[in-house]
Enzyme design. Structure first.
Site, short mmCIF file in Angstrom:
data_model
loop_
_atom_site.label_atom_id
_atom_site.label_comp_id
_atom_site.label_asym_id
_atom_site.label_seq_id
_atom_site.Cartn_x
_atom_site.Cartn_y
_atom_site.Cartn_z
CE1 TYR A 289 -3.50 -2.66 0.59
CE2 TYR A 289 -4.65 -0.63 1.11
CZ TYR A 289 -4.67 -1.96 0.79
OH TYR A 289 -5.87 -2.59 0.66
CE LYS B 68 2.01 -17.80 -2.80
NZ LYS B 68 1.11 -18.98 -2.85
CG ASP C 56 -1.89 -20.32 -1.45
OD1 ASP C 56 -1.34 -20.28 -0.33
OD2 ASP C 56 -1.41 -20.97 -2.41
CG ASP D 256 -8.09 -4.76 1.58
OD1 ASP D 256 -9.02 -4.25 2.22
OD2 ASP D 256 -8.06 -4.78 0.33
CG ASP E 148 -13.63 -7.18 2.20
OD1 ASP E 148 -13.36 -6.43 3.17
OD2 ASP E 148 -14.10 -6.76 1.13
C1 IPM Z 1 -10.40 -1.27 3.95
C2 IPM Z 1 -10.67 -0.68 2.59
C3 IPM Z 1 -9.53 0.26 2.23
C4 IPM Z 1 -8.24 -0.54 2.23
C5 IPM Z 1 -9.69 1.01 0.93
C6 IPM Z 1 -11.01 1.74 0.84
C7 IPM Z 1 -8.55 1.97 0.70
O1 IPM Z 1 -10.84 -1.69 1.65
O2 IPM Z 1 -10.28 -0.49 4.92
O3 IPM Z 1 -10.32 -2.48 4.06
O4 IPM Z 1 -7.91 -1.18 1.22
O5 IPM Z 1 -7.54 -0.53 3.24
MG MG Z 2 -10.90 -3.65 2.48
#
Ligand code: IPM
Ligand code: MG
Length: 360
Positions: free
Chosen positions: A143, A193, A225, A249, A253
């Site tokens: 990032y 990884k 993975d 990240d 999710d």
């Molecule tokens: C998160 C989001 C952010 C990230 C984006 C919106 C920049 O997906 O906080 O997980 O990738 O960190």
């Molecule tokens: Mg995210």
């Protein structure tokens, strides 16, 4: 004990503008109940700030955030700003806040609320009992790594990003994970990884080194993975997962879906003087402005704020209990609706949590 707290309120874009006010209502209610005085300073961030100031993170907003005892953030971004150069996109504001406030550790707890088992796309027997914490490194890795950018390359273009971690950056996030595990089930899974990436090989080496100070914690390693697969195969095996910015990240999710909906997952970004609290979901432009968004992730983020930044564990627990109570009564926003439950809007959900708090 300190009882006055200043909170920077950054609703951002899309549903951020709807969910943050609900969390503020809940904070005001818990403040009354516990004799805590909150002062709220609102500031613009993301797309709204681009429209107003030409930049996603104006100095004015950063100053408000830095002065506060904690930051409550909604979400940023939307189709209106999608065409902008990456340095000007709303998302840059989030990265800028994380970096400027020194928030290198992102805590993303994923716990299944039993009431929401039916809302998940996964089978009951797989997700039942899920209770894990993703500790995501937040100010390093790909990032932020240099070199980066898109440059002309012979007759075409070349896009570059760089995954980079130093020993210190890895050691401090590993420490956060081991300390968090001490308050939980004492198991840490480090995700990398290392079979392909040198930065991951260093990650693994440093995590093993830091672990020597935490002999009471069980440490294991997974390739990313395999971890992605294990998360939906048997999520109960996980307690604390510690990983890099990008892997965290993605995996957070995925972990969100174990809990029924991404609309339920709160997060805390810590490491500096002022911590930041936000739902892990985005600005959901498709449902923005329609009173449809689920405010519970933001409300639960406010609970994390009370716990981590203000040392008000009891108040934080009460908010969580109030959320559980409202779910028990069968109220749901659209994202967590299932047969036999009652559909409510963003505002109604916030009000129900406040009502439940007041009656407890
Ligand atoms: C998160 C989001 C952010 C990230 C984006 C919106 C920049 O997906 O906080 O997980 O990738 O960190
Ligand atoms: Mg995210």
């Amino acid at each position: 004990m300190k009882r006055n707290f200043s909170i920077a309120v950054l609703p951002g874009d899309g549903i951020g503008k709807e969910i943050v006010p609900e969390a503020v209502k809940v904070l005001e209610a818990i403040g009354q109940l516990h004799g805590l005085a909150f002062s709220f300073q609102e500031a613009v961030v993301g797309g709204g700030a681009i429209d107003q100031y030409g930049r996603p993170l104006p100095d004015e907003t950063l100053a408000v955030a830095k002065k506060a005892n904690a930051v409550l953030l909604g979400a940023v971004g939307g189709p209106k700003w999608d065409g902008l150069d990456s340095s000007l996109r709303p998302e840059k504001a989030l990265l800028g806040l994380r970096e400027a406030l020194g928030l290198y550790a992102n805590l993303r707890p994923a716990r299944l609320f039993p009431q929401l088992i039916e809302a998940s796309t996964l089978k009951r027997e797989v997700i039942e009992g899920t209770d894990l914490l993703v500790v995501r490194e937040l100010t390093g890795g790909i990032y932020f790594g240099e070199p980066r950018g898109v440059k002309p390359y012979h007759n075409e273009e070349r896009g570059i990003n760089t995954e980079v971690y130093t020993t210190k950056e890895i050691a401090r996030i590993a420490k956060v994970a081991f300390e968090a595990a001490r308050k939980r089930r004492r198991k840490v899974t480090s995700v990398d990884k290392a079979n392909v990436l040198e930065s991951s090989a260093l990650w693994r080496k440093v995590v093993i080194e830091v672990h020597k100070d935490f002999p009471d914690i069980e440490l294991s390693h997974l390739y990313v993975d395999n971890c992605a697969m294990q998360l939906i195969r048997n999520p109960k095996q996980f307690d604390v997962i510690v990983t890099t910015n990008l892997f965290g990240d993605i995996l957070s999710d995925e972990a969100a879906m174990l809990t029924g909906s991404i609309g339920m997952l709160p997060s805390a970004s810590v490491g500096g003087r002022t911590a930041m609290y936000e739902p892990i979901h985005g600005s959901a432009p498709d449902i923005a402005g329609q009173n449809k968004a689920n405010p519970l992730a933001t409300i639960l983020s406010a609970a994390m704020m009370l716990n981590y930044s203000f040392d008000q564990e009891k108040a934080a627990d009460e908010i969580e209990l109030a959320v559980l109570g409202v779910l028990d009564q069968g109220y749901r926003t659209g994202d967590i609706l299932s047969a036999g439950t009652k559909l409510v809007g963003t505002k109604e959900m916030g009000e129900l949590v406040v009502k439940q708090l007041m009656k407890a």
